[in-house]
Design a protein around this motif. Structure first.
Motif, PDB file in Angstrom:
ATOM      1  N   SER A 129      20.760  17.362 -26.901  1.00 18.75           N
ATOM      2  CA  SER A 129      21.223  18.562 -26.233  1.00 18.75           C
ATOM      3  C   SER A 129      20.320  18.820 -25.035  1.00 18.75           C
ATOM      4  CB  SER A 129      21.170  19.747 -27.204  1.00 18.75           C
ATOM      5  OG  SER A 129      21.501  20.943 -26.559  1.00 18.75           O
ATOM      6  N   ALA A 130      20.896  18.874 -23.847  1.00 22.83           N
ATOM      7  CA  ALA A 130      20.105  18.974 -22.620  1.00 22.83           C
ATOM      8  C   ALA A 130      20.567  20.149 -21.779  1.00 22.83           C
ATOM      9  CB  ALA A 130      20.211  17.681 -21.811  1.00 22.83           C
ATOM     10  N   ASP A 131      19.608  20.680 -21.025  1.00 21.85           N
ATOM     11  CA  ASP A 131      19.964  21.710 -20.051  1.00 21.85           C
ATOM     12  C   ASP A 131      19.861  21.084 -18.667  1.00 21.85           C
ATOM     13  OD1 ASP A 131      17.197  21.507 -19.871  1.00 21.85           O
ATOM     14  OD2 ASP A 131      16.865  23.354 -20.991  1.00 21.85           O
ATOM     15  N   ASN A 132      19.141  21.710 -17.760  1.00 22.89           N
ATOM     16  CA  ASN A 132      19.049  21.180 -16.402  1.00 22.89           C
ATOM     17  C   ASN A 132      17.660  20.671 -16.072  1.00 22.89           C
ATOM     18  OD1 ASN A 132      21.742  21.597 -15.845  1.00 22.89           O
ATOM     19  ND2 ASN A 132      21.431  23.648 -15.021  1.00 22.89           N
ATOM     20  N   ALA A 133      16.879  20.282 -17.100  1.00 25.73           N
ATOM     21  CA  ALA A 133      15.590  19.653 -16.870  1.00 25.73           C
ATOM     22  C   ALA A 133      15.806  18.202 -16.444  1.00 25.73           C
ATOM     23  CB  ALA A 133      14.746  19.709 -18.135  1.00 25.73           C
ATOM     24  N   PRO A 134      14.863  17.631 -15.690  1.00 23.69           N
ATOM     25  CA  PRO A 134      15.022  16.231 -15.269  1.00 23.69           C
ATOM     26  C   PRO A 134      15.110  15.286 -16.465  1.00 23.69           C
ATOM     27  CG  PRO A 134      13.293  17.331 -14.010  1.00 23.69           C
ATOM     28  CD  PRO A 134      13.671  18.263 -15.119  1.00 23.69           C
TER      29      PRO A 134
ATOM     30  N   TYR B  19      29.492  23.267 -19.369  1.00 21.00           N
ATOM     31  CA  TYR B  19      30.084  23.521 -18.058  1.00 21.00           C
ATOM     32  C   TYR B  19      29.164  24.404 -17.217  1.00 21.00           C
ATOM     33  CZ  TYR B  19      34.595  21.969 -20.012  1.00 21.00           C
ATOM     34  OH  TYR B  19      35.606  21.256 -20.582  1.00 21.00           O
ATOM     35  N   GLN B  20      28.560  25.406 -17.878  1.00 21.63           N
ATOM     36  CA  GLN B  20      27.698  26.335 -17.149  1.00 21.63           C
ATOM     37  C   GLN B  20      26.504  25.605 -16.541  1.00 21.63           C
ATOM     38  OE1 GLN B  20      28.943  26.694 -20.182  1.00 21.63           O
ATOM     39  NE2 GLN B  20      29.370  28.829 -20.712  1.00 21.63           N
ATOM     40  N   ALA B  21      25.896  24.692 -17.322  1.00 18.28           N
ATOM     41  CA  ALA B  21      24.738  23.949 -16.822  1.00 18.28           C
ATOM     42  C   ALA B  21      25.122  23.078 -15.638  1.00 18.28           C
ATOM     43  CB  ALA B  21      24.140  23.100 -17.939  1.00 18.28           C
ATOM     44  N   ILE B  22      26.258  22.421 -15.715  1.00 23.63           N
ATOM     45  CA  ILE B  22      26.709  21.570 -14.604  1.00 23.63           C
ATOM     46  C   ILE B  22      27.020  22.424 -13.376  1.00 23.63           C
ATOM     47  CG2 ILE B  22      28.616  20.106 -13.829  1.00 23.63           C
ATOM     48  CD1 ILE B  22      28.530  18.781 -16.574  1.00 23.63           C
ATOM     49  N   GLY B  23      27.614  23.594 -13.602  1.00 23.02           N
ATOM     50  CA  GLY B  23      27.893  24.482 -12.480  1.00 23.02           C
ATOM     51  C   GLY B  23      26.637  24.958 -11.788  1.00 23.02           C
ATOM     52  N   ALA B  24      25.526  25.077 -12.550  1.00 21.68           N
ATOM     53  CA  ALA B  24      24.268  25.554 -11.973  1.00 21.68           C
ATOM     54  C   ALA B  24      23.497  24.446 -11.266  1.00 21.68           C
ATOM     55  CB  ALA B  24      23.395  26.171 -13.069  1.00 21.68           C
ATOM     56  N   ALA B  25      23.660  23.195 -11.692  1.00 19.10           N
ATOM     57  CA  ALA B  25      22.914  22.084 -11.090  1.00 19.10           C
ATOM     58  C   ALA B  25      23.792  20.837 -11.027  1.00 19.10           C
ATOM     59  CB  ALA B  25      21.634  21.808 -11.880  1.00 19.10           C
TER      60      ALA B  25
ATOM     61  N   ALA C  43      34.722  27.666 -10.406  1.00 21.53           N
ATOM     62  CA  ALA C  43      33.415  27.095 -10.077  1.00 21.53           C
ATOM     63  C   ALA C  43      33.112  25.899 -10.966  1.00 21.53           C
ATOM     64  CB  ALA C  43      32.335  28.167 -10.224  1.00 21.53           C
ATOM     65  N   TRP C  44      33.448  26.000 -12.254  1.00 20.33           N
ATOM     66  CA  TRP C  44      33.254  24.860 -13.149  1.00 20.33           C
ATOM     67  C   TRP C  44      34.069  23.658 -12.663  1.00 20.33           C
ATOM     68  CZ3 TRP C  44      34.108  27.581 -18.543  1.00 20.33           C
ATOM     69  CH2 TRP C  44      33.026  28.439 -18.800  1.00 20.33           C
ATOM     70  N   SER C  45      35.310  23.897 -12.283  1.00 17.76           N
ATOM     71  CA  SER C  45      36.167  22.798 -11.841  1.00 17.76           C
ATOM     72  C   SER C  45      35.594  22.127 -10.603  1.00 17.76           C
ATOM     73  CB  SER C  45      37.580  23.308 -11.559  1.00 17.76           C
ATOM     74  OG  SER C  45      38.196  23.783 -12.742  1.00 17.76           O
ATOM     75  N   ARG C  46      35.136  22.922  -9.647  1.00 18.12           N
ATOM     76  CA  ARG C  46      34.580  22.326  -8.419  1.00 18.12           C
ATOM     77  C   ARG C  46      33.327  21.518  -8.711  1.00 18.12           C
ATOM     78  NH1 ARG C  46      36.670  27.260  -6.520  1.00 18.12           N
ATOM     79  NH2 ARG C  46      34.744  28.392  -6.993  1.00 18.12           N
ATOM     80  N   ALA C  47      32.514  21.977  -9.683  1.00 16.30           N
ATOM     81  CA  ALA C  47      31.307  21.227 -10.036  1.00 16.30           C
ATOM     82  C   ALA C  47      31.631  19.970 -10.828  1.00 16.30           C
ATOM     83  CB  ALA C  47      30.360  22.127 -10.835  1.00 16.30           C
ATOM     84  N   MET C  48      32.681  20.021 -11.656  1.00 10.00           N
ATOM     85  CA  MET C  48      33.028  18.895 -12.507  1.00 10.00           C
ATOM     86  C   MET C  48      33.777  17.795 -11.763  1.00 10.00           C
ATOM     87  SD  MET C  48      31.986  19.007 -15.668  1.00 10.00           S
ATOM     88  CE  MET C  48      33.115  17.760 -16.304  1.00 10.00           C
ATOM     89  N   LEU C  49      34.469  18.133 -10.688  1.00 10.40           N
ATOM     90  CA  LEU C  49      35.311  17.152 -10.013  1.00 10.40           C
ATOM     91  C   LEU C  49      34.539  15.918  -9.551  1.00 10.40           C
ATOM     92  CD1 LEU C  49      38.101  16.395  -9.015  1.00 10.40           C
ATOM     93  CD2 LEU C  49      37.663  17.713  -6.928  1.00 10.40           C
ATOM     94  N   PRO C  50      33.360  16.031  -8.888  1.00  9.99           N
ATOM     95  CA  PRO C  50      32.623  14.815  -8.503  1.00  9.99           C
ATOM     96  C   PRO C  50      32.184  13.979  -9.700  1.00  9.99           C
ATOM     97  CG  PRO C  50      31.800  16.742  -7.312  1.00  9.99           C
ATOM     98  CD  PRO C  50      32.704  17.248  -8.391  1.00  9.99           C
TER      99      PRO C  50
END
Length: 605
Positions: free
Chosen positions: A76-81, A94-100, A142-149
């Protein structure tokens, strides 16, 4: 795909009825495709944080490891490297991907990646003209725009959904559709090039005893309210029946019922049914009333909002002794700090036996012990209701045979819920359709558009229940014949569930805690033995030393690196490596002070 027989397939769409086991598909895909060298990593995206641990657990399940012959793990990961930390992949939201989005996009481009998008219906095709005005619509966009790439960069894609439709009628991101006018219901093209579509309907799941049939307890009632706010001169409206079928009064009557006496009456029915079920199962096992065990049955209460959820919590707790109430009845809403811990306890431990929530636990919650649902919600969109009732339809491996289990859902007997039930019965084959309709499949379910907004300017006055009737959605004779075969148990040995391999993120947390304790212990020992000057924050300095020894912070270490760090501390002293802090301005002043004090004390003695 693993054998090279489906070279053209790059996308798999799995439309699986809620409770049908779709969370196992990413494990099957990873086990087969990574072994065959088709992909190197798996990235699994879920719609909420509470589902990340469940995804880890299904990879760690010892039975599925044995059945599938795999030893892959995800964390389980968040937005750490470095979110994978040397494992086969990671689970994020989805929220984590939307943020980073860039961080996750880089990870997908580093390796040939299988991207798993769970509950893909949360991602609408961006369309500024529809649904973007609301806060929820903006977030989904916002989730969709972040997920598309990410969808475009993944080597293979596995898209999962339990309700492959959106209440707002918008198309779902990444799915192939037939060309159609904007006013028509979009239909998925299951024959699109490069796509493989898996459908597993509720009818099939019932035939194979993968899910339980549902008994609905429909509670009718009367409600009275004021309209137009608290302005003087407003007349009282009602009492009106919930099940009266007058559409103009359905919404305000339901809104009132969920906030007044009717809600108490429905809760009492659900609470009583749960208590009787648990008492019967205890008696069947010869257990005393106070003993707890898995498989006794649990109650899920779905409230219309957080204020009502807290009110229902207090109501339920008032019906039992204080100590038992504190243990058995818990609240999980987004505003509760311990919500995720409460959800985990409700899923994995005998207690709590009653969970009150709003939306956190309605979708994806894997808690097979839920046997009763109190549906005290005003939402009437079909996908939402299907997900809610599916919380109780999972087969519980701790509760005995399939024939001994059932799902019971108590709900207000209003026309909108009755319409949902009728359509479910039609699709399940337990009722005759009243009119012809287009063919319904797992990939193209019937969409029913209902407004979910609560009525405005309503002041609830009072309500009460006036009658309860039960109706069971039963399989047809053909389904019963198919289900007469001995069921395949989802758990051949019940006790194996108690010995699940710990999820990687939990193992990491435990190892980091052991590292912190070991560092603190060395600091205490060194100061007690006068082997190092007293004063200052020695554990803090020792942690800095350890970071320099390891080359990275504890929070960035992989499982293997954490284990190696603990092994190193077993035969090494951090005091021997304090020279690594020399030249660091953050420790220069304290080091001079400590040396001066140490020299003065040792000279005096």
């Amino acid at each position: 795909m693993a054998r090279g027989e489906a070279e053209g397939i790059t996308d798999i769409l799995a439309s699986v009825t809620p409770g049908g086991g779709k969370s196992l598909l990413p494990v099957i895909a990873a086990a087969r495709l990574m072994e065959a060298g088709r992909v190197e990593r798996i990235v699994w995206v879920v719609p909420r944080d509470s589902l990340r641990l469940q995804a880890e657990e299904v990879f760690a399940d010892p039975q599925w490891r044995a059945i599938l012959g795999h030893n892959w793990s995800v964390r389980s990961a968040d937005n750490a490297p470095d979110p994978s930390r040397g494992l086969a992949g990671y689970v994020t939201t989805y929220q984590a991907i939307g943020a980073a989005p860039e961080l996750h996009l880089r990870e997908l481009r580093r390796f040939r990646t299988l991207l798993v998008v769970d509950e893909v219906h949360h991602l609408p095709v961006p369309n500024a003209g529809i649904g973007e005005g609301s806060e929820e619509g903006e977030e989904a966009g916002a989730w969709s725009r972040a997920m598309l790439p990410l969808l475009q960069s993944a080597s293979l894609r596995l898209l999962l959904s339990g309700t492959l439709e959106r209440a707002d009628g918008r198309r779902i991101l990444g799915l192939p559709y037939y060309p159609s006018a904007a006013t028509h219901t979009p239909q998925i093209d299951s024959d699109a090039p490069g796509w493989a579509v898996i459908g597993y309907s509720r009818t099939q799941a019932l035939a194979e005893r993968s899910v339980l049939p549902v008994t609905f307890g429909a509670l009718d009632g009367e409600a009275s309210w004021l309209e137009g706010g608290r302005a003087a001169g407003q007349a009282r409206v009602g009492p009106h029946r919930l099940g009266g079928g007058v559409r103009i009064t359905t919404r305000p009557a339901l809104f009132t019922a969920l906030r007044t006496g009717f809600a108490r009456d429905l809760l009492q029915e659900a609470f009583g049914a749960t208590r009787r079920l648990r008492a019967r199962r205890r008696a069947d096992r010869g257990m005393p009333p106070t003993k707890t065990a898995r498989g006794l049955g649990k109650l899920l209460v779905v409230a219309p909002d957080q204020a009502r959820a807290r009110h229902y919590l207090g109501m339920l707790q008032s019906w039992m002794p204080a100590t038992q109430a504190e243990r058995d009845v818990r609240l999980a809403t987004s505003s509760e700090r311990d919500a995720h811990e409460t959800l985990a306890a409700f899923r994995l431990l005998p207690e709590p036996a009653v969970l009150v929530t709003v939306a956190m636990a309605y979708e994806g919650l894997d808690a097979p012990e839920i046997a009763v649902v109190a549906a005290l919600t005003h939402i009437r969109s079909r996908p939402w209701l299907e997900q809610m009732i599916a919380r109780a339809t999972r087969v519980d491996p701790f509760a005995g045979s399939y024939a001994e289990q059932r799902a019971v859902v108590f709900h207000p007997d209003d026309p909108l819920f009755a319409r949902f039930r009728a359509e479910l019965e039609n699709e399940q084959g337990s009722a005759t359709p009243s009119h012809p309709s287009r063919r319904i499949t797992a990939a193209t379910p019937e969409r029913v558009t209902w407004s979910d907004e609560a009525p405005c300017s309503i002041i609830p006055l009072e309500s009460n229940a006036v009658g309860l009737r039960y109706a069971m959605l039963r399989p047809t004779s053909s389904l019963q014949a198919a289900s007469s075969k001995p069921p395949v148990s989802p758990c051949s040995a019940v006790e194996d569930r108690l010995s699940l391999q710990q999820a990687p993120s939990l193992t990491e947390r435990a190892l980091r805690q052991r590292l912190a304790a070991t560092v603190s212990a060395q600091a205490v020992e060194d100061e007690a033995n006068l082997s190092i000057p007293r004063g200052g924050n020695l554990p803090h300095r020792y942690n800095a030393v350890l970071k320099r020894v390891l080359g990275k912070a504890r929070g960035a270490l992989t499982l293997a690196e954490l284990e190696a760090a603990l092994a190193w501390l077993e035969h090494s002293r951090l005091s021997d490596h304090l020279h690594l802090l020399e030249g660091d301005a953050r420790y220069a002043w304290s080091e001079r002070q400590r040396r001066g004090g140490w020299i003065a004390r040792t000279s005096g003695s």
